[in-house]
Design an enzyme around this catalytic site. Structure first.
Site, mmCIF file in Angstrom:
data_model
loop_
_atom_site.group_PDB
_atom_site.id
_atom_site.type_symbol
_atom_site.label_atom_id
_atom_site.label_comp_id
_atom_site.label_asym_id
_atom_site.label_seq_id
_atom_site.Cartn_x
_atom_site.Cartn_y
_atom_site.Cartn_z
ATOM 1 C CD GLU A 271 -1.022 0.654 3.673
ATOM 2 O OE1 GLU A 271 -1.549 1.764 3.493
ATOM 3 O OE2 GLU A 271 -1.116 0.028 4.742
ATOM 4 C CE LYS B 66 -2.971 1.867 12.521
ATOM 5 N NZ LYS B 66 -2.811 1.534 11.124
HETATM 6 N N1 PSU Z 1 -0.571 0.835 9.162
HETATM 7 C C1 PSU Z 1 0.493 1.604 9.442
HETATM 8 N N2 PSU Z 1 0.460 2.894 9.081
HETATM 9 C C2 PSU Z 1 -0.609 3.424 8.401
HETATM 10 C C3 PSU Z 1 -1.731 2.606 8.109
HETATM 11 C C4 PSU Z 1 -1.655 1.328 8.512
HETATM 12 O O1 PSU Z 1 1.464 1.132 10.026
HETATM 13 O O2 PSU Z 1 -0.577 4.593 8.056
HETATM 14 C C5 PSU Z 1 -2.908 3.150 7.303
HETATM 15 C C6 PSU Z 1 -3.422 2.052 6.355
HETATM 16 O O3 PSU Z 1 -3.421 2.553 5.048
HETATM 17 C C7 PSU Z 1 -4.827 1.767 6.832
HETATM 18 C C8 PSU Z 1 -5.203 3.127 7.353
HETATM 19 O O4 PSU Z 1 -5.656 1.282 5.823
HETATM 20 O O5 PSU Z 1 -4.033 3.559 8.050
HETATM 21 C C9 PSU Z 1 -6.422 3.087 8.252
HETATM 22 O O6 PSU Z 1 -6.988 4.358 8.313
HETATM 23 P P1 PSU Z 1 -8.437 4.580 8.912
HETATM 24 O O7 PSU Z 1 -8.312 4.221 10.360
HETATM 25 O O8 PSU Z 1 -8.736 6.034 8.683
HETATM 26 O O9 PSU Z 1 -9.353 3.661 8.146
#
Ligand code: PSU
Ligand code: MN
Length: 303
Positions: free
Chosen positions: A26, A160
């Protein structure tokens, strides 16, 4: 009929035509997950790790209205240095493509693009999930829905620890998403190997994960799988070291009125500052580890 503006790099197109192993990567982790220049360095190292493990890396982003699958060196560098790139999830993808925009793909959007390109395996750091306080904010990442409907196996280090992990696992169960811990019984918590929660499934062998992916297709089930790969022991940060820092960052986010797609990048940035950079070092190590496992699963699928 509108045709999908999907451009594969020569290397990725060739690998897919030959039925070789390909691992999708990604771009939101590059633009919103890590600071420059560590983001660029990590993106390059992740690609090298996939190659060293015998697969072809396919970093995905939207550039000038086109889905790019496999980014050339200059495109990767431009993305890593850009400061105003959109964060694209399922809801944003079509509008960005239709207006010739540029954006980084989240887990959800990367899954969609990978599936359209014919890629079955995707490695990242952590998926989005149910945020703490979701009973008030309703903040639940679109990544979870995507896992329920798009047939890509996603390798992550769990979710996370800034998220509500029990609720995240509950939603994944409701959506029928297989959550497979790799090589241990517990569900890992990104920067820490254990969350204290059991994982619904455990597998110790990439071939089994590949076989389960193929079996879901044989069953006619939509959706993918979440492989939860614990961070290497040497790189982990103890959960109780992080807990108070996460709680503090959370309060700051609330006080500052941060909402929607800004929440995750804000919390990651604050934790980076609060841990004196240690959260980033751990983040990099776990992404590299996931890239290696993703390549092994992709190779097993290609056989
Ligand atoms: N994992 C990481 N860093 C990130 C992300 C995931 O270590 O920046 C990103 C991914 O792209 C994931 C997004 O899909 O954060 C999730 O964002 P939200 O909680 O707004 O859906
Ligand atoms: Mn969200």
């Amino acid at each position: 009929m509108t045709t999908l503006p999907l451009r594969l790099s020569g290397e990725v197109a060739q690998a897919l035509a030959e039925g070789a192993a390909v691992v999708a990567l990604e771009s939101t982790i590059i633009t919103h997950g890590m600071p420059y220049p560590q983001n660029l360095e990590t993106a390059r190292r992740v690609e090298a790790e996939v190659r060293a493990a015998g697969a072809v890396p396919a970093t995905i982003a939207v550039i000038a209205g086109e889905i790019r699958v496999g980014l050339e060196a200059d495109a990767l560098e431009a993305l890593a240095q850009a400061t105003d790139v959109a964060k694209l999830s399922r809801a944003d993808l079509a509008a960005c493509l239709a207006t010739g925009g540029t954006g980084a793909t989240t887990v959800a959007a990367t899954m969609i693009c990978a599936a359209r390109a014919g890629i079955a395996v995707f490695a990242t750091g952590g998926i989005g999930g149910v945020h703490k306080g979701a009973e008030e904010s309703f903040d639940i990442s679109a990544d979870l829905q995507e896992l329920a409907q798009t047939p890509v196996t996603v390798v992550a280090a769990g979710a996370k620890a800034i998220l509500d992990l029990p609720k995240t696992l509950e939603v994944l169960e409701t959506l029928g998403v297989p959550v497979i811990a790799f090589g241990q019984d517990g569900f890992p918590a990104f920067w820490s190997r254990e969350s204290g929660l059991p994982a619904p499934l455990r597998m110790d062998d990439p071939a089994g994960i590949a076989a389960a992916h193929a079996m879901r297709a044989a069953l006619g089930l939509p959706g993918g799988q979440l492989v939860a790969n614990p961070i290497p022991e040497a790189d982990e940060i103890a959960a109780d070291t992080l807990a108070p820092l996460i709680a503090g960052a959370q309060q700051e986010a609330e006080a500052a009125g941060i909402t929607g797609k800004s929440v995750t990048p804000f919390l990651l940035q604050r934790l980076f500052e609060l841990t004196g950079g240690r959260s980033l070092t751990a983040n990099i190590a776990l992404v590299l580890n996931n890239a290696r496992l993703g390549a092994r699963i992709a190779r097993a699928l290609a056989e």
